[in-house]
Design an enzyme around this catalytic site. Sequence first.
Site, mmCIF file in Angstrom:
data_model
loop_
_atom_site.group_PDB
_atom_site.id
_atom_site.type_symbol
_atom_site.label_atom_id
_atom_site.label_comp_id
_atom_site.label_asym_id
_atom_site.label_seq_id
_atom_site.Cartn_x
_atom_site.Cartn_y
_atom_site.Cartn_z
ATOM 1 N N MET A 1 7.530 -9.858 -21.149
ATOM 2 C CA MET A 1 6.062 -9.357 -20.687
ATOM 3 C C MET A 1 5.539 -10.407 -19.760
ATOM 4 O O MET A 1 4.928 -11.102 -20.398
ATOM 5 C CB MET A 1 5.529 -9.042 -22.087
ATOM 6 C CG MET A 1 6.287 -8.238 -23.124
ATOM 7 S SD MET A 1 5.394 -8.059 -24.459
ATOM 8 C CE MET A 1 5.120 -9.673 -25.093
ATOM 9 N N ASP A 2 5.898 -10.455 -18.615
ATOM 10 C CA ASP A 2 5.126 -11.116 -17.640
ATOM 11 C C ASP A 2 4.083 -10.512 -16.645
ATOM 12 O O ASP A 2 4.125 -9.480 -16.550
ATOM 13 C CB ASP A 2 6.370 -11.834 -16.706
ATOM 14 C CG ASP A 2 6.520 -13.203 -16.594
ATOM 15 O OD1 ASP A 2 5.816 -13.894 -17.060
ATOM 16 O OD2 ASP A 2 7.670 -13.548 -16.211
ATOM 17 N N GLY A 3 3.337 -11.575 -16.650
ATOM 18 C CA GLY A 3 2.161 -11.098 -15.893
ATOM 19 C C GLY A 3 0.707 -10.777 -16.287
ATOM 20 O O GLY A 3 -0.155 -10.588 -15.599
ATOM 21 N N ARG B 1 12.069 -6.734 -17.382
ATOM 22 C CA ARG B 1 11.244 -7.886 -16.839
ATOM 23 C C ARG B 1 10.120 -7.643 -15.962
ATOM 24 O O ARG B 1 10.740 -7.221 -14.794
ATOM 25 C CB ARG B 1 12.060 -9.193 -16.581
ATOM 26 C CG ARG B 1 11.093 -10.406 -16.049
ATOM 27 C CD ARG B 1 11.659 -11.669 -16.183
ATOM 28 N NE ARG B 1 10.642 -12.826 -16.281
ATOM 29 C CZ ARG B 1 10.922 -14.243 -16.431
ATOM 30 N NH1 ARG B 1 11.958 -14.623 -16.231
ATOM 31 N NH2 ARG B 1 9.770 -14.786 -16.481
#
Length: 296
Positions: free
Chosen positions: A72-74, A243
């Site tokens: 869980m990027d960002g 991703r």
Amino acid sequence: MPSLIRSLLFRLFLIPCLFIANLICFPFSLTKLLRFIRITASHDDADNEKREEELQTGLQRELMPRHVAVIMDGNRRWAERAGMMTSQGHKAGAKRLKEIAELCFGLGIHTVSAFAFSTENWGRNKIEVKCIMSLIQYQLKSKINYLHREEIRVSVIGDLTKFSESLLRTIHELEEATKIYKNKHLILAIDYSGRFDMLRACKSIVKKTENGLIREKDVDEALIERELLTNCTDFPNPDLLIRTSGEERISNFFLWQLAYTELFFTPVLWPDFDKDNLLEALVSYQRRERRFGCRV
Ligand SMILES: *[C@@H]1O[C@H](CO)[C@@H](O)[C@H](O)[C@H]1NC(C)=O
């Protein structure tokens, strides 16, 4: 012709008998009939619903992954763009995880694992780490009723040694309370690293060897798999890894477990990753031909 008369009388006698029998049985056969109608109708309904859903989403239930992993990027970038505080980004990210996990379980996916906080994150500023930790604790604590209602099992994996006592207690209680649920499993990888996981497994195997519990010839893939932290689920190897936010790396998430996983990268920031994005990832997954390392 007494026999003819007898048989005639017997037949005449049968008529009221049949009539009475029919009268007695009628309510039973009626309920049976009604139930039959209802069952076929609901069967049709379920079938139709399923077909409709497949038409809508372009997905086939039979090809659904059993384990979906997400990095869980960002969250941070999302908050920056929106002119909010970083903690609000993490909060939006947590909310998104709940929604995405729910959608996955609804589609029949058994295990959802989320890379929530990596070992590298400890390098971030202390206040942010503290914020993330208290957010995790709050989220876990406040979701207990929801988890029971939805029958979701939760496991937390990672290097838990740096966690506070109270967070550890919360995690333990949550795991114990939900381990009865068998069909939906949410795994939170917090302060997890793939190398740490493999190192731990190696140490454990060496220790067992020293104690004479296992010999060299017992060590195979299955044994290693049983020593990894993903031994908590029936499906330890993700079928699909998603991703977000444009990064195209594994970043020390599952290493052993991702050997044959299909990878899906998207520029969408995690707090914006919605149902359509998930469906896109799943459709992409279902179009791929999976070979598990075998040449065809
Ligand atoms: C799962 O793996 C962990 C980490 O190596 C280990 O402590 C635990 O005993 C294992 N559980 C089972 C049921 O083998």
